[in-house]
Design an enzyme around this catalytic site. Structure first.
Site, short mmCIF file in Angstrom:
data_model
loop_
_atom_site.label_atom_id
_atom_site.label_comp_id
_atom_site.label_asym_id
_atom_site.label_seq_id
_atom_site.Cartn_x
_atom_site.Cartn_y
_atom_site.Cartn_z
N TRP A 133 0.85 -1.19 0.00
CA TRP A 133 0.00 0.00 0.00
C TRP A 133 0.89 1.24 0.00
O TRP A 133 1.88 1.30 0.73
CB TRP A 133 -0.90 -0.02 1.24
CG TRP A 133 -1.75 1.21 1.37
CD1 TRP A 133 -2.49 1.80 0.38
CD2 TRP A 133 -1.95 2.00 2.54
NE1 TRP A 133 -3.15 2.91 0.88
CE2 TRP A 133 -2.83 3.04 2.20
CE3 TRP A 133 -1.49 1.91 3.85
CZ2 TRP A 133 -3.24 4.01 3.13
CZ3 TRP A 133 -1.89 2.84 4.78
CH2 TRP A 133 -2.77 3.90 4.40
N ASP A 214 -1.57 -6.18 8.76
CA ASP A 214 -2.44 -5.05 8.38
C ASP A 214 -3.71 -5.70 7.81
O ASP A 214 -3.66 -6.32 6.74
CB ASP A 214 -1.74 -4.18 7.34
CG ASP A 214 -2.59 -2.98 6.94
OD1 ASP A 214 -2.11 -2.12 6.19
OD2 ASP A 214 -3.76 -2.90 7.38
N LYS A 250 -13.46 -0.07 4.98
CA LYS A 250 -14.04 -0.71 3.80
C LYS A 250 -15.16 -1.67 4.16
O LYS A 250 -16.24 -1.62 3.58
CB LYS A 250 -12.97 -1.47 3.00
CG LYS A 250 -12.00 -0.54 2.30
CD LYS A 250 -10.87 -0.19 3.21
CE LYS A 250 -9.88 0.71 2.49
NZ LYS A 250 -8.73 1.00 3.36
C1 LIG Z 1 -3.64 -2.23 3.18
C2 LIG Z 1 -4.23 -0.96 3.70
N1 LIG Z 1 -3.99 -0.59 5.01
C3 LIG Z 1 -4.51 0.53 5.52
C4 LIG Z 1 -5.28 1.38 4.76
C5 LIG Z 1 -5.79 2.66 5.44
O1 LIG Z 1 -7.14 2.70 5.49
P1 LIG Z 1 -7.88 3.62 6.58
O2 LIG Z 1 -8.86 4.43 5.76
O3 LIG Z 1 -6.88 4.49 7.29
O4 LIG Z 1 -8.53 2.67 7.49
C6 LIG Z 1 -5.55 1.08 3.40
C7 LIG Z 1 -6.35 2.00 2.53
N2 LIG Z 1 -6.34 1.90 1.29
C8 LIG Z 1 -7.10 2.62 0.30
C9 LIG Z 1 -7.43 4.07 0.62
C10 LIG Z 1 -6.22 4.92 0.86
O5 LIG Z 1 -5.23 4.82 0.12
O6 LIG Z 1 -6.29 5.70 1.81
C11 LIG Z 1 -6.42 2.54 -1.08
O7 LIG Z 1 -5.39 1.83 -1.18
O8 LIG Z 1 -6.98 3.10 -2.03
C12 LIG Z 1 -5.03 -0.12 2.88
O9 LIG Z 1 -5.28 -0.49 1.60
#
Ligand SMILES: Cc1[nH+]cc(COP(=O)(O)O)c(/C=N/[C@@H](CC(=O)O)C(=O)O)c1O
Length: 401
Positions: A133, A214, A250
């Site tokens: 990520w 994660d 998500k």
């Molecule tokens: C693997 C992973 N870990 C943590 C997060 C953080 O998510 P949060 O909203 O803080 O709970 C994301 C978000 N991924 C998507 C959104 C972003 O980049 O913020 C994405 O990859 O599009 C991940 O894909």
């Protein structure tokens, strides 16, 4: 005095910047397959019914707005941990899991990595998969951990580079911190099989690495919260003192509410107390205490059998729609005689598909077709639906020919 004359313009975020470009685009056929946020079959953000019901319940309760403890809302912590580790989790029953509320998954990663930077007895480096990520490296650096990479994706097969992964975990210093995506690996959509997870676990146990999970997509990958937690729970069963970053962005559609937890398995309730006391010293100077509403929302849903059952149905519906789009996109690309093999669109899992499109092809699709995705060729499958699939497939096919 001009204090900030020397401040340079920062580059747009590789992921969130795509949404900005999409918003600026005036083409009515524009498609956003950039940010990993679910869209329904009409391309609209989806607020789960179970969330709406929980909102109504909370509103009727007219609770106060007092500060939460630094560690967050207790009910939420217990229910979130039970969802992740499972109702029969031994360390949970023995009160050995330190859990704190976090500002969603990103906040959990920051808290966990700062804690490791301060207290990890081994080498203060974290091994991130290649690719991973987009924000992982920056969070690790800000938290004070140096970064190493382990091979993960095989461009030739568009699948797991299992031999490379195993070799890199073997070569790492004993007792290294290894970041593992629990399910729905971002950006590749490639997950180890259960058998491969067992081989990975054996290496990590022998090398005494710290498995740092994660889990941002529990339930969202397969549609089943227990299936998606397999790797995490298998490591716990094998006795690993895992660290876990949990996000509800998500799977509960709570993107902007920022609900999450950070947790670590310790060796005793007494050690848990010591670890929690130090996690509080990471959190207090960061944001003091976490937001009330998202924790109450999640606790209301996970704590009510009817809402919990309804939620399980809704997360499965989201996962199923994505899987349906994978098959339809695959079929269309084949019908259009698109060069290359496209099996990976179907075999990959979770929010994303790693298409194999080159940065140049990605730029062309944005500029000429108003199709917006991250430059690594990752597409968020939920951005596709029966109305825009044809346009998407045709243009991708053209960009490749
Ligand atoms: C693997 C992973 N870990 C943590 C997060 C953080 O998510 P949060 O909203 O803080 O709970 C994301 C978000 N991924 C998507 C959104 C972003 O980049 O913020 C994405 O990859 O599009 C991940 O894909």
């Amino acid at each position: 005095i001009e204090f900030w004359r020397g401040v340079p313009m920062g580059p747009p975020d590789p992921i969130l910047g795509v949404t900005e470009a999409f918003r600026r685009d005036t083409n009515k056929y524009k498609i956003n397959v950039g940010v990993g946020a679910y869209r329904d079959e009409n391309g609209k953000p989806y607020v789960l019914d179970s969330v709406r019901k929980a909102e109504d319940i909370l509103h009727s309760q007219r609770s106060d707005k007092e500060y939460l403890p630094i560690t967050g809302l207790n009910d939420f912590l217990g229910l979130a941990a039970k969802l992740a580790y499972g109702p029969d989790s031994k360390p949970l029953k023995e009160n050995r899991i330190a859990v704190v509320q976090s500002i969603s998954g990103t906040g959990a990663l920051r808290i966990g990595m700062e804690f490791c930077s301060a207290f990890y007895p081994g080498v203060r480096a974290i091994y991130l998969p290649k690719p991973t990520w987009g924000a992982h490296p920056a969070i690790a650096e800000k938290a004070g951990l140096s970064i190493r990479r382990y091979r993960y994706f095989d461009e030739k097969t568009m699948g797991l580079n299992f031999e490379g992964l195993k070799a890199d975990l073997e070569d790492a210093f004993d007792g290294s911190i290894i970041l593992l995506h629990a399910c729905a690996q971002n950006p590749t959509g490639v997950d180890p099989t259960p058998e491969q997870w067992k081989e990975i676990e054996e290496i990590i146990r022998r090398k005494q690495h710290l498995p740092f999970f994660d889990m941002a997509y529990q339930g969202f990958a397969s549609g089943d919260v227990d299936v998606d937690a397999f790797a995490l729970r298998y490591f716990v069963e094998k006795g690993h003192q895992v660290a876990l970053c949990q996000s509800f962005a998500k799977n509960l559609g709570l993107y902007g509410e920022r609900a999450g937890t950070f947790s670590m398995i310790t060796s005793s309730p007494e050690e848990r107390e010591r670890v929690v006391s130090q996690l509080k010293r990471v959190i207090r100077p960061l944001y003091s205490s976490p937001p009330l509403h998202p924790a109450q929302l999640v606790a209301t849903i996970l704590g009510d059998p009817a809402l919990y059952a309804q939620w399980l149905g809704e997360v499965k519906k989201m996962a199923d729609r994505i899987i349906d789009m994978r098959h339809k996109l695959y079929n269309r690309l084949i019908e259009l005689q698109t060069p290359g093999s496209w099996e990976h669109i179907k075999s990959q899992i979770g929010m994303f598909s790693f298409t194999g499109l080159t940065p140049e092809q990605v730029d062309i699709l944005g500029k000429y077709a108003s199709i917006w995705m991250t430059r690594d060729g990752r597409i968020s499958m939920a951005g596709l639906n029966d109305h825009n699939l044809e346009y998407f497939a045709e243009n991708v096919s053209k960009a490749i020919k």
